[in-house]
Design a protein around this motif. Structure first.
Motif, PDB file in Angstrom:
ATOM      1  N   MET A   1       8.508  16.752  -3.818  1.00 57.39           N
ATOM      2  CA  MET A   1       8.690  15.536  -3.031  1.00 57.39           C
ATOM      3  C   MET A   1       7.336  14.869  -2.749  1.00 57.39           C
ATOM      4  O   MET A   1       7.203  13.671  -2.834  1.00 57.39           O
ATOM      5  CB  MET A   1       9.409  15.899  -1.727  1.00 57.39           C
ATOM      6  N   ASN A   2       6.365  15.700  -2.407  1.00 57.03           N
ATOM      7  CA  ASN A   2       5.039  15.174  -2.089  1.00 57.03           C
ATOM      8  C   ASN A   2       4.376  14.538  -3.309  1.00 57.03           C
ATOM      9  O   ASN A   2       3.737  13.507  -3.199  1.00 57.03           O
ATOM     10  CB  ASN A   2       4.166  16.294  -1.525  1.00 57.03           C
ATOM     11  N   THR A   3       4.551  15.152  -4.483  1.00 52.73           N
ATOM     12  CA  THR A   3       3.987  14.598  -5.711  1.00 52.73           C
ATOM     13  C   THR A   3       4.629  13.258  -6.043  1.00 52.73           C
ATOM     14  O   THR A   3       3.953  12.326  -6.468  1.00 52.73           O
ATOM     15  CB  THR A   3       4.196  15.582  -6.885  1.00 52.73           C
ATOM     16  N   PHE A   4       5.930  13.162  -5.825  1.00 53.77           N
ATOM     17  CA  PHE A   4       6.648  11.912  -6.058  1.00 53.77           C
ATOM     18  C   PHE A   4       6.102  10.803  -5.160  1.00 53.77           C
ATOM     19  O   PHE A   4       5.903   9.672  -5.611  1.00 53.77           O
ATOM     20  CB  PHE A   4       8.146  12.128  -5.810  1.00 53.77           C
ATOM     21  N   LEU A   5       5.834  11.117  -3.904  1.00 54.92           N
ATOM     22  CA  LEU A   5       5.293  10.121  -2.982  1.00 54.92           C
ATOM     23  C   LEU A   5       3.887   9.691  -3.387  1.00 54.92           C
ATOM     24  O   LEU A   5       3.533   8.516  -3.258  1.00 54.92           O
ATOM     25  CB  LEU A   5       5.301  10.663  -1.552  1.00 54.92           C
ATOM     26  N   VAL A   6       3.092  10.625  -3.876  1.00 48.41           N
ATOM     27  CA  VAL A   6       1.741  10.283  -4.325  1.00 48.41           C
ATOM     28  C   VAL A   6       1.816   9.348  -5.530  1.00 48.41           C
ATOM     29  O   VAL A   6       1.058   8.376  -5.624  1.00 48.41           O
ATOM     30  CB  VAL A   6       0.926  11.555  -4.636  1.00 48.41           C
ATOM     31  N   ILE A   7       2.739   9.627  -6.454  1.00 49.04           N
ATOM     32  CA  ILE A   7       2.918   8.746  -7.612  1.00 49.04           C
ATOM     33  C   ILE A   7       3.361   7.358  -7.163  1.00 49.04           C
ATOM     34  O   ILE A   7       2.874   6.341  -7.667  1.00 49.04           O
ATOM     35  CB  ILE A   7       3.911   9.373  -8.609  1.00 49.04           C
ATOM     36  N   LEU A   8       4.283   7.298  -6.202  1.00 50.84           N
ATOM     37  CA  LEU A   8       4.713   6.004  -5.661  1.00 50.84           C
ATOM     38  C   LEU A   8       3.553   5.265  -4.987  1.00 50.84           C
ATOM     39  O   LEU A   8       3.422   4.047  -5.128  1.00 50.84           O
ATOM     40  CB  LEU A   8       5.852   6.194  -4.651  1.00 50.84           C
TER      41      LEU A   8
END
Length: 75
Positions: A1-8
């Motif tokens: 989830m955290n990686t997805f937010l960083v990509i966003l």
């Protein structure tokens, strides 16, 4: 989830930069109609719309950063 937010977040930051550059380029294009003061030109309208897009993308980036910090604080 955290990686997805960083990509966003990175995507929102890139979108902000692209909108800023396109807005500056549109702002730099001066037409004869602008010099004569005959209402807003197409480049002025485009510049305004791109700067509005920049503000939108910047707000999205800030919100994503806040969410990332909230998740980091809970971990």
């Amino acid at each position: 989830m955290n990686t997805f937010l960083v990509i966003l977040l990175v995507a929102a930051m890139i979108a902000t930069l692209v909108a800023l550059i396109r807005g500056i380029i549109a702002f730099m294009r001066v037409t004869e109609a602008e010099l004569k003061g005959q209402g807003p030109s197409t480049s002025a309208v485009k510049s305004n719309k791109m700067m509005q897009a920049r503000i939108f993308f910047q707000a999205i980036a800030v919100l994503i950063a806040v969410v990332i910090m909230l998740f980091a604080g809970r971990g």
